[in-house]
Design an enzyme around this catalytic site. Structure first.
Site, PDB file in Angstrom:
ATOM      1  N   CYS A 194    -142.583  33.487 -90.597  1.00  0.00           N
ATOM      2  CA  CYS A 194    -142.141  32.561 -89.560  1.00  0.00           C
ATOM      3  C   CYS A 194    -143.129  32.455 -88.401  1.00  0.00           C
ATOM      4  O   CYS A 194    -143.382  31.377 -87.870  1.00  0.00           O
ATOM      5  CB  CYS A 194    -140.774  32.943 -89.058  1.00  0.00           C
ATOM      6  SG  CYS A 194    -140.694  34.624 -88.462  1.00  0.00           S
ATOM      7  N   HIS A 222    -137.123  36.473 -85.782  1.00  0.00           N
ATOM      8  CA  HIS A 222    -137.607  35.150 -86.156  1.00  0.00           C
ATOM      9  C   HIS A 222    -138.430  34.582 -85.009  1.00  0.00           C
ATOM     10  O   HIS A 222    -138.310  35.019 -83.858  1.00  0.00           O
ATOM     11  CB  HIS A 222    -136.395  34.242 -86.446  1.00  0.00           C
ATOM     12  CG  HIS A 222    -136.756  32.964 -87.121  1.00  0.00           C
ATOM     13  ND1 HIS A 222    -137.494  32.922 -88.277  1.00  0.00           N
ATOM     14  CD2 HIS A 222    -136.467  31.666 -86.814  1.00  0.00           C
ATOM     15  CE1 HIS A 222    -137.642  31.673 -88.648  1.00  0.00           C
ATOM     16  NE2 HIS A 222    -137.032  30.871 -87.777  1.00  0.00           N
ATOM     17  N   ASP A 251    -137.827  24.160 -85.919  1.00  0.00           N
ATOM     18  CA  ASP A 251    -138.123  25.376 -86.675  1.00  0.00           C
ATOM     19  C   ASP A 251    -138.920  25.014 -87.914  1.00  0.00           C
ATOM     20  O   ASP A 251    -138.360  24.604 -88.924  1.00  0.00           O
ATOM     21  CB  ASP A 251    -136.822  26.103 -87.061  1.00  0.00           C
ATOM     22  CG  ASP A 251    -137.116  27.467 -87.648  1.00  0.00           C
ATOM     23  OD1 ASP A 251    -138.306  27.775 -87.865  1.00  0.00           O
ATOM     24  OD2 ASP A 251    -136.158  28.219 -87.882  1.00  0.00           O
TER      25      ASP A 251
END
Lengths: 328, 709
Positions: free
Chosen positions: B451, B495, B511
């Site tokens: 991520c 994250h 995202d």
């Protein structure tokens, strides 16, 4: 001032736990206070509490509160360990001054609970420990230095327990009305030379055959040889001639033999010689002011002699016979 | 008339006189107890303390045993002094100090062990026992979890038993009995303890203390280089739990914001203002070139134009595990009323002090609010900042794309996300190491990343186009427990994502990971890594790996819930919680009511315990023969002929024989047998002759035999 407080406390105690041969331990008679260890434990608990406060640590709070709760629970357990016992004074051993006199005391569980590590003592350095299971009855001897001749009253017996955690001490002072007879302390000494009593005054006659001592009226069974026939012819009285044999070889332990010694010393000397004679299996008699004991031997005779010595010059004990626990 | 069960001969009637009580020596039983106590108390510390303390423990233990056996003597004074100096020196070498908490604990343990060599009388034994209580507490400072607490209570039982053992009559070796007494006392103390725990008013810390330091900081750090979060994802440790008052929002809305990283230095993303970390300590409203960065009061008043409150509010409580960091986690646009928690200009939460203990805070979030619709100049500058060098390929690529979409930000974003989605990008925990032009390499060559790679690359691309953008680090998702309405967030839920500023919309969350691995957002990390199989690779026994096995998972969830409740209601029961509880309980709080509740509760419990402890009777224990005979008497009573109190067996037999003549012979045998067992001196309890006769009696009593007259 101190004696004043002591006296006051003694009176208060007499009212609260009056003397009795049998005492049942209940809340009226049991005192309970933390021991030094207990105070230290409280201190530790406080320290843990402050650690918990400063570190904001919930589990440490738990531990601190656990210690506090344990202390509270311990109060109940310590009390319960002593309560419910019935204390009875049974008898006391007979010893000489300077020896340890043992009082035999019976403990009985009345309430159906075990009693662990019960300590009994008169003096804190002579402790007897006893444990009972539920419904049990047990006897235990508690010893104390016999310090004084005659009827010896040991005062109040302390019964205490620190069980289970030693944080608290539950105790009571009971007066079981016990008393012990304490003989004088035997002190070795040479027996004065004149001790074999041969002078007239010291003689006791016993019927014998050697010397004629007098006449007495005839009793059936008297030998015909001893009837004073001459007298019978004169007066029609049937008399028997009496003869005596000297018992000079028997031992007389006499107060007067130890002239010059103090009263206690005399008693100690006499006591010593009584024991010596008994040991060597010889008859002996005892003569002290107001009391004369015929020569004899054996444990009973010894006991009589020693009792006479023990009680010489002692007033009657303060308790009525029968109520007392010892055997005189 | 019956003889009571005879006691073991070792104890019965044994009394002894102690001439001296001043120095009562330690009996063998107590020594066993003290050894056990020490071992139990030391055990949990062993993993943390230097190894030489363990060696010291073994040496002292062995020495003590030799002393007890009479082979060795107590150590000489100089040796003891040497040992003490050695322990202090060792501690100093290990910790560089002898006063801190950790060094203090080690010194305490050494004292505790060396006392073994000095323990001569009962008073020393007390000291060892009392020191144990303290050592236990130091252990609790490090861990208060359920297993640790359970262990502590087990240890407390043993310590209590050790105290009991010290006061039992010497010579009795009944460990089981002692342990039972200890356990009973412990159990009786528990209700009182709970009452005190609830009702004793809590104080704040009186003086400041050093808290046990964790080995490492956990959670998201204050700077991020791609690859950092992958490390974090290897751990299944709990990060925090959040309990919602209403329903839990959908999984793809659970973006727990931790810190905002807007400054790029080389490959590393940082907070724009490093001072924010220290803000808590300065305590004042931190400002950057005249612009306040933090507020300890209501931010809607402080920055009235920054946030446009919209939509429904979410109310939830977070219990955060210690992180040693200042920042806290919350959903977007949090509002908080807690003097110790501030709100930054980026609308993240920050605590005054690093979170060293588990912390609980209540938050109200407005997830659909608009933030910074009018972006202040200084903030814009901060979020478009980019070094002019490096990653030339990326720059050309971005420039071309930006021109293609006619410089429309929304389209630009969509195209980039499409690019991530359509090109062969992989979501992996094991990305390759990247070189100097890392964004170039990632975007065109390796295309494998976690991520953090996607988020930082995305923000990089935005900034090339001059669109304000920033990286947000925090957690995403979490395990939902719908029955109890809480979400459990673990370290592997860490994250990173992006926020882009758009005209009229303000900051919008984007995202990029969702374009590459949508299952990460929907179903969590495990699903996203299913193919690779790298989920919690290094912890093969982690219960979370066995999610698919039904009963293990249920067990795990139950345990989690228990732990959650433990934390929420026990460990976090502090001043505030207590006040809240009091207010609930009493209506309005008053000291008078509190005293009444505390006193009344204590009184009631003590009275109940007192009745139990003082008035409970134990039944008389008869010997086995008597027990059998009493059974026989019971049979007789059923026949209508009851044995009278004090009636002799012989007399009772006569009456019984008249009453039930058919059983006459049998009753005769039973009675004879019993009388033999009870009164014949040849039959001693425990001997074989007695046992044989007893078996016979047992048989007889069990089967009444009818015989013709």
């Amino acid at each position: 001032m101190r004696t004043l407080i002591k006296n006051y406390f003694g009176r208060w105690l007499d009212q609260r736990i009056p003397p009795s041969t049998t005492i049942f331990l209940n809340q009226k008679r049991i005192f309970i206070l933390p021991t030094r260890t207990g105070y230290f434990f409280i201190l530790i608990g406080l320290a843990v509490f402050f650690a918990a406060v400063n570190y904001e640590n919930s589990m440490s709070f738990m531990v601190a509160f656990f210690l506090a709760s344990l202390f509270l629970v311990c109060i109940l357990h310590t009390y319960a360990n002593l309560a419910g016992l019935e204390i009875t004074a049974l008898y006391a051993s007979k010893v000489h001054v300077g020896d340890d006199v043992g009082f035999t005391i019976q403990l009985q569980d009345i309430v159906g609970k075990p009693h662990e590590s019960i300590r009994l003592f008169w003096q804190p350095y002579q402790v007897s420990t006893v444990s009972l299971i539920a419904h049990e009855k047990k006897s235990v001897s508690v010893f104390l230095l016999a310090s004084q001749r005659g009827y010896f009253r040991p005062g109040r017996l302390c019964i205490e327990t620190h069980y289970p955690l030693g944080l608290l001490r539950a105790w009571t002072w009971v007066d079981l009305n016990s008393q012990a007879l304490i003989y004088p302390k035997p002190i070795a000494c040479p027996l004065p030379a004149c001790h074999i009593a041969s002078s007239e005054g010291d003689t006791l006659a016993k019927e014998g055959v050697e010397d004629f001592t007098g006449l007495r009226s005839y009793q059936p069974g008297d030998g015909l040889r001893h009837i004073a026939w001459k007298h019978f012819w004169k007066s029609d009285d049937l008399l028997t001639k009496q003869f005596s044999a000297y018992t000079d070889m028997r031992l007389w332990l006499d107060w007067e033999q130890f002239a010059g010694a103090s009263i206690e010393e005399r008693l100690s000397f006499l006591c010593y010689w009584c024991l010596q004679c008994e040991q060597h299996q010889r008859d002996y008699g005892l003569r002290i002011p107001n009391i004369t004991l015929e020569p004899a031997r054996g444990p009973q005779h010894l006991a009589r002699c020693l009792t006479a010595l023990a009680l010489f010059g002692v007033n009657q004990p303060g308790i009525t016979p029968g109520k007392g626990t010892d055997n005189v | 008339m019956f003889r009571q069960k005879s006691k073991p001969s070792s104890q019965s009637g044994k009394t002894h006189n102690q001439r001296t009580i001043a120095v009562a020596s330690i009996p063998r039983t107590s020594l066993i107890w003290l050894f056990t106590t020490q071992a139990l108390v030391l055990l949990p510390h062993l993993l943390r303390i230097p190894y030489w303390v363990g060696i010291l423990a073994v040496v002292c233990g062995c020495w003590r045993i030799m002393i007890f056996n009479g082979r060795w003597s107590y150590p000489a004074r100089w040796l003891k002094a040497l040992l003490v100096i050695g322990a202090v020196t060792g501690t100093f070498l290990n910790y560089g100090t002898i006063v801190g908490l950790e060094a203090g604990v080690v010194l305490l343990l050494c004292t505790f062990l060396l006392k073994l060599l000095e323990m001569k009388n009962q008073r020393d034994a007390y000291l060892v026992v009392f020191l144990s209580y303290f050592v236990i507490v130091t252990q609790l400072l490090y861990s208060q979890a359920i297993p640790s607490a359970a262990y502590t209570f087990f240890t407390l039982v043993v310590i209590t038993s050790a105290l009991v053992g010290l006061h039992q009559q010497q010579g009795t070796l009944e460990l089981k009995k002692t342990l039972r007494k200890g356990a009973v006392m412990m159990l009786q103390a528990v209700p009182l303890m709970v009452l005190l725990f609830i009702f004793i008013p809590r104080l704040g810390p009186i003086w400041s203390v050093e808290l046990p330091s964790q080995k490492a900081r956990s959670g998201v750090s204050d700077q991020m280089t791609p690859g950092d979060i992958a490390e974090l994802s290897k751990s299944d440790a709990l990060a925090f739990r959040a309990t919602f008052t209403d329903t839990i929002p959908p999984q793809n809305q659970l973006y727990w914001r931790g810190i905002v990283l807007s400054e790029l230095m080389g490959r590393t993303w940082r907070q724009a203002s490093r001072e924010l970390t220290l803000a808590g300590r300065t305590g004042q409203d931190l400002k950057l070139s005249g612009n306040p960065l933090i507020t300890w009061r209501d931010q809607f008043q402080r920055w009235p134009n920054a946030v446009k409150k919209q939509g429904q509010a979410l109310n939830y409580t977070v219990i955060l595990e210690p992180t040693q960091q200042n920042w806290l986690y919350a959903l977007a646009v949090p509002q908080i009323s807690n003097v110790d928690i501030g709100v930054t200009r980026d609308f993240t939460l920050i605590a005054r002090e690093p979170v060293r203990l588990r912390q609980q805070y209540k938050v109200r979030s407005y997830p659909s609010s608009l933030v910074d619709v009018e972006l202040p100049h200084w903030l814009r500058r901060q979020n478009v900042q980019l070094s002019a060098f490096g990653n030339p390929k990326t720059r050309t690529f971005a420039q071309q794309l930006w021109d293609d979409v006619e410089q429309k930000p929304q389209l630009y974003i969509d195209r980039i996300l499409q690019y991530f989605n359509r090109q062969p990008f992989y979501y992996t925990l094991k990305p390759p190491t990247l070189g100097f032009n890392s964004v170039d390499e990632f975007l065109f060559t390796s295309r494998r990343g976690f991520c953090a790679h996607y988020a930082s690359t995305f923000v990089y691309l935005m900034r090339i186009a001059g669109i304000p953008a920033r990286v947000i680090a925090g957690y995403q998702g979490g395990e939902r427990n719908t029955t109890n309405n809480y979400v459990q967030v673990r370290q592997f839920d860490a994250h990173a994502w992006a926020e882009v500023w758009l005209e009229d919309k303000g900051w919008v969350r984007v995202d990029p990971t969702a374009s590459v691995a949508p299952e990460r957002i929907q179903d969590g990390l495990e699903a996203a890594l299913a193919e690779e199989g790298s989920f919690l690779e290094d912890t093969p026994l982690s219960p979370i790996r066995f999610k698919h096995i039904g009963w293990i998972n249920r067990l795990r969830l139950e345990w989690d819930m228990l732990e959650y409740r433990w934390q929420r209601f026990v460990l976090n029961y502090n001043q505030d919680q207590q006040m809240e509880f009091f207010n609930q309980l009493f209506g309005t709080f008053s000291w008078y009511k509190l005293a009444l509740a505390l006193g009344g509760g204590l009184g009631a419990i003590i009275i109940m315990l007192g009745v139990w402890i003082i008035f409970r009777r134990q039944p008389i224990k008869y010997d086995p023969a008597t027990r059998l005979y009493l059974k026989f008497c019971q049979w007789g009573r059923k026949q209508g002929c009851q044995r009278l109190t004090g009636e002799t067996p012989i007399h009772y037999l006569q009456r019984l024989q008249q009453h039930v003549p058919y059983y006459s012979a049998w009753a005769q045998r039973v009675t004879d047998n019993f009388v033999t067992l009870q009164y014949n001196p040849d039959f001693e309890e425990g001997e074989s002759l007695y046992q044989k006769e007893l078996v016979l009696l047992k048989k007889l009593v069990r089967h009444p035999v009818k015989s013709p007259r």
